[in-house]
Motif scaffolding. Structure first.
Motif, PDB file in Angstrom:
ATOM      1  N   GLY A   7       0.963  -1.096   0.191  1.00 11.86           N
ATOM      2  CA  GLY A   7       0.253   0.208   0.125  1.00 11.86           C
ATOM      3  C   GLY A   7       0.787   1.019   0.047  1.00 11.86           C
ATOM      4  N   LEU A   8       1.852   1.389  -0.376  1.00 11.50           N
ATOM      5  CA  LEU A   8       2.927   2.158  -0.377  1.00 11.50           C
ATOM      6  C   LEU A   8       2.979   2.915  -1.905  1.00 11.50           C
ATOM      7  N   PRO A   9       3.344   4.767  -1.394  1.00 14.01           N
ATOM      8  CA  PRO A   9       3.090   5.452  -2.337  1.00 14.01           C
ATOM      9  C   PRO A   9       3.866   5.194  -3.343  1.00 14.01           C
ATOM     10  N   SER A  10       3.122   4.997  -5.165  1.00 15.62           N
ATOM     11  CA  SER A  10       4.186   5.087  -5.718  1.00 15.62           C
ATOM     12  C   SER A  10       5.730   5.438  -5.748  1.00 15.62           C
ATOM     13  N   THR A  11       5.147   6.683  -5.182  1.00 12.52           N
ATOM     14  CA  THR A  11       7.039   7.324  -5.337  1.00 12.52           C
ATOM     15  C   THR A  11       8.053   7.010  -5.347  1.00 12.52           C
ATOM     16  N   VAL A  12       7.750   6.381  -3.676  1.00  9.29           N
ATOM     17  CA  VAL A  12       8.581   4.871  -2.803  1.00  9.29           C
ATOM     18  C   VAL A  12       9.279   4.267  -3.650  1.00  9.29           C
ATOM     19  N   LEU A  13       8.146   3.967  -4.301  1.00  9.31           N
ATOM     20  CA  LEU A  13       8.371   1.930  -5.155  1.00  9.31           C
ATOM     21  C   LEU A  13      10.602   2.253  -6.144  1.00  9.31           C
ATOM     22  N   VAL A  14      10.484   0.882  -5.834  1.00  8.76           N
ATOM     23  CA  VAL A  14      11.775   0.877  -7.033  1.00  8.76           C
ATOM     24  C   VAL A  14      11.302  -0.599  -7.292  1.00  8.76           C
ATOM     25  N   GLY A  15      11.436  -1.439  -6.553  1.00 11.20           N
ATOM     26  CA  GLY A  15      10.303  -2.623  -7.746  1.00 11.20           C
ATOM     27  C   GLY A  15      11.925  -3.098  -8.431  1.00 11.20           C
ATOM     28  N   ARG A  16      13.003  -3.527  -7.984  1.00 10.84           N
ATOM     29  CA  ARG A  16      14.205  -3.524  -8.284  1.00 10.84           C
ATOM     30  C   ARG A  16      14.864  -5.605  -7.919  1.00 10.84           C
ATOM     31  N   ALA A  17      14.985  -6.051  -8.849  1.00 14.84           N
ATOM     32  CA  ALA A  17      15.800  -7.015  -8.063  1.00 14.84           C
ATOM     33  C   ALA A  17      17.042  -7.299  -7.819  1.00 14.84           C
ATOM     34  N   MET A  18      17.112  -8.403  -6.361  1.00 17.95           N
ATOM     35  CA  MET A  18      18.561  -8.133  -5.445  1.00 17.95           C
ATOM     36  C   MET A  18      18.750  -9.352  -6.228  1.00 17.95           C
ATOM     37  N   PRO A  19      19.987  -9.351  -6.427  1.00 19.72           N
ATOM     38  CA  PRO A  19      20.986 -11.159  -6.207  1.00 19.72           C
ATOM     39  C   PRO A  19      21.185 -11.352  -5.422  1.00 19.72           C
ATOM     40  N   LYS A  20      20.581 -12.770  -4.997  1.00 17.75           N
ATOM     41  CA  LYS A  20      21.174 -12.675  -3.652  1.00 17.75           C
ATOM     42  C   LYS A  20      23.021 -13.496  -2.986  1.00 17.75           C
ATOM     43  N   LYS A  21      23.291 -13.411  -4.099  1.00 14.18           N
ATOM     44  CA  LYS A  21      24.395 -13.985  -4.868  1.00 14.18           C
ATOM     45  C   LYS A  21      25.240 -12.416  -3.123  1.00 14.18           C
ATOM     46  N   ALA A  22      24.746 -11.172  -3.397  1.00 19.90           N
ATOM     47  CA  ALA A  22      25.057 -10.214  -3.462  1.00 19.90           C
ATOM     48  C   ALA A  22      25.371  -9.904  -1.973  1.00 19.90           C
ATOM     49  N   PHE A  23      24.755 -11.009  -1.517  1.00 14.01           N
ATOM     50  CA  PHE A  23      24.258 -10.206   0.029  1.00 14.01           C
ATOM     51  C   PHE A  23      25.223 -12.128   0.681  1.00 14.01           C
ATOM     52  N   TYR A  24      24.999 -12.861  -0.301  1.00  9.34           N
ATOM     53  CA  TYR A  24      26.260 -13.903   1.377  1.00  9.34           C
ATOM     54  C   TYR A  24      27.079 -14.142   0.985  1.00  9.34           C
ATOM     55  N   GLU A  25      27.920 -13.786  -0.463  1.00 10.98           N
ATOM     56  CA  GLU A  25      29.021 -13.039  -1.188  1.00 10.98           C
ATOM     57  C   GLU A  25      30.093 -12.375  -0.421  1.00 10.98           C
ATOM     58  N   HIS A  26      28.871 -11.286   0.186  1.00 11.30           N
ATOM     59  CA  HIS A  26      30.331  -9.375   0.388  1.00 11.30           C
ATOM     60  C   HIS A  26      29.648  -9.711   1.439  1.00 11.30           C
ATOM     61  N   LEU A  27      29.000 -10.301   2.211  1.00 11.03           N
ATOM     62  CA  LEU A  27      28.696  -9.774   3.705  1.00 11.03           C
ATOM     63  C   LEU A  27      29.142 -11.210   4.442  1.00 11.03           C
ATOM     64  N   LYS A  28      29.957 -10.593   5.754  1.00 11.86           N
ATOM     65  CA  LYS A  28      31.050 -11.937   6.967  1.00 11.86           C
ATOM     66  C   LYS A  28      29.483 -13.044   6.781  1.00 11.86           C
ATOM     67  N   THR A  29      29.869 -13.861   6.868  1.00 12.00           N
ATOM     68  CA  THR A  29      28.468 -14.515   7.046  1.00 12.00           C
ATOM     69  C   THR A  29      28.941 -16.433   7.403  1.00 12.00           C
ATOM     70  N   THR A  30      28.330 -16.945   7.871  1.00 11.23           N
ATOM     71  CA  THR A  30      29.086 -18.511   7.855  1.00 11.23           C
ATOM     72  C   THR A  30      27.950 -19.127   7.215  1.00 11.23           C
ATOM     73  N   ALA A  31      28.295 -20.749   7.147  1.00  8.29           N
ATOM     74  CA  ALA A  31      28.226 -22.033   5.872  1.00  8.29           C
ATOM     75  C   ALA A  31      26.213 -22.132   5.878  1.00  8.29           C
ATOM     76  N   ALA A  32      25.784 -21.933   7.546  1.00  9.36           N
ATOM     77  CA  ALA A  32      24.395 -21.971   7.757  1.00  9.36           C
ATOM     78  C   ALA A  32      23.250 -21.155   7.650  1.00  9.36           C
ATOM     79  N   ILE A  33      23.886 -19.556   7.296  1.00 10.07           N
ATOM     80  CA  ILE A  33      22.848 -18.753   6.927  1.00 10.07           C
ATOM     81  C   ILE A  33      23.002 -18.852   5.479  1.00 10.07           C
ATOM     82  N   LYS A  34      24.617 -18.829   4.572  1.00 11.14           N
ATOM     83  CA  LYS A  34      24.790 -19.223   2.987  1.00 11.14           C
ATOM     84  C   LYS A  34      23.337 -19.798   2.988  1.00 11.14           C
ATOM     85  N   ASP A  35      22.695 -20.788   3.404  1.00  9.62           N
ATOM     86  CA  ASP A  35      22.420 -22.284   3.528  1.00  9.62           C
ATOM     87  C   ASP A  35      21.197 -21.618   3.216  1.00  9.62           C
ATOM     88  N   GLU A  36      21.366 -20.653   3.967  1.00  7.50           N
ATOM     89  CA  GLU A  36      19.634 -20.443   4.839  1.00  7.50           C
ATOM     90  C   GLU A  36      18.775 -19.330   3.177  1.00  7.50           C
TER      91      GLU A  36
END
Length: 207
Positions: A7-36
Motif C-alpha cells: 500500500g505504499l505510494p508510487s513515489t517510494v516504489l523501486v521494484g528492483r531485483a537483488m541477487p542473493k549472492k550480493a548478500f552472502y558473498e559480500h557480507l561476513k557470514t557462515t555456511a549455515a546462513i548461506k544455506d538459508e
C-alpha cells in the motif's frame, strides 16, 4: 515473483531485483546462513526506498533512509538468520516482507528480530507516519510489534512489553512452585511474591 507494494505510494516504489549472492558473498557470514539464502529464499526484491526525496519526510538525526525488502520464500519457513545478517550489515534501516504463496509476514530488527503473524498478502499494508525518518522508523516498527502506527516512545513501549512478558513467565513459575510447596513459611513467601508480581503486571498493563 508476485508483486507486493504494501500500500505504499508510487513515489517510494523501486521494484528492483537483488541477487542473493550480493548478500552472502559480500557480507561476513557462515555456511549455515548461506544455506538459508540458498535453500529458503527464492528471490529478493527492493520494494521501496523511504527517504526525504521520496516520502517528503525530513531525515532524522539517526536515519536518512529506510528500505523495504521483499523476500519471496520457497516455503513458509522464515530465514531468520539471513534477515538478521542483512539488517545488521547494511547502512539503512530495513523492513522485511516475507511471502510464501499468498501469505505475508513482516519483520524488523530492534532489540531482536520482531515479526507479525502470517496474513493474506492483500492485507499487508504500511502506514507512513512521523515528522521525520527517525519517527517513521519507530512507526513502522510499532506496526510490526504492536499493530499500530504510533511512533511515540516506541523504545519505552517495547521495554514495557518485554518486562510484561518476563513477569508473566515468572508468575507462571511462581504459581507452580506455590502449588507444590508444602512448608507453610515457604508457601507464604511464594504467595507474597505472586501478589507482588501480579501487582506489577497490573501496573504495566495500565500504562
Amino acid at each position: 515473483m508476485a508483486e507486493i507494494t504494501l500500500g505504499l505510494p508510487s513515489t517510494v516504489l523501486v521494484g528492483r531485483a537483488m541477487p542473493k549472492k550480493a548478500f552472502y558473498e559480500h557480507l561476513k557470514t557462515t555456511a549455515a546462513i548461506k544455506d538459508e539464502f540458498v535453500q529458503k529464499i527464492e528471490r529478493i526484491e527492493l520494494v521501496a526506498a523511504l527517504k526525504e526525496t521520496t516520502v517528503r519526510i525530513p531525515a532524522g538525526e539517526k536515519i536518512v533512509e529506510i528500505d523495504v525488502l521483499h523476500l519471496e520464500l520457497k516455503a513458509a519457513e522464515v530465514p531468520c538468520a539471513a534477515i538478521e545478517l542483512i539488517a545488521r550489515s547494511v547502512p539503512n534501516k530495513v523492513l522485511f516482507a516475507c511471502t510464501a504463496g499468498d501469505e505475508c509476514k513482516l519483520h524488523v530488527l530492534r532489540d531482536r528480530l520482531r515479526e507479525t503473524a502470517w496474513m493474506p498478502g492483500s492485507d499487508a499494508r504500511l502506514e507512513l507516519a512521523g515528522s521525520n525518518l527517525d519517527e517513521l522508523w519507530d512507526s513502522l516498527c510499532s506496526q510490526v510489534v504492536f499493530g499500530d502506527a504510533d511512533p511515540r516512545d516506541f523504545a519505552g513501549r517495547l521495554a514495557c512489553a518485554n518486562e510484561l512478558a518476563s513477569l508473566r513467565s515468572q508468575l507462571e513459575k511462581l504459581r507452580k512452585r506455590h502449588g507444590k510447596e508444602r512448608q507453610i513459611a515457604k508457601r507464604n513467601a511464594l504467595w507474597d511474591e505472586i501478589k507482588a508480581t501480579e501487582n506489577r503486571i497490573a501496573e504495566l498493563e495500565a500504562c
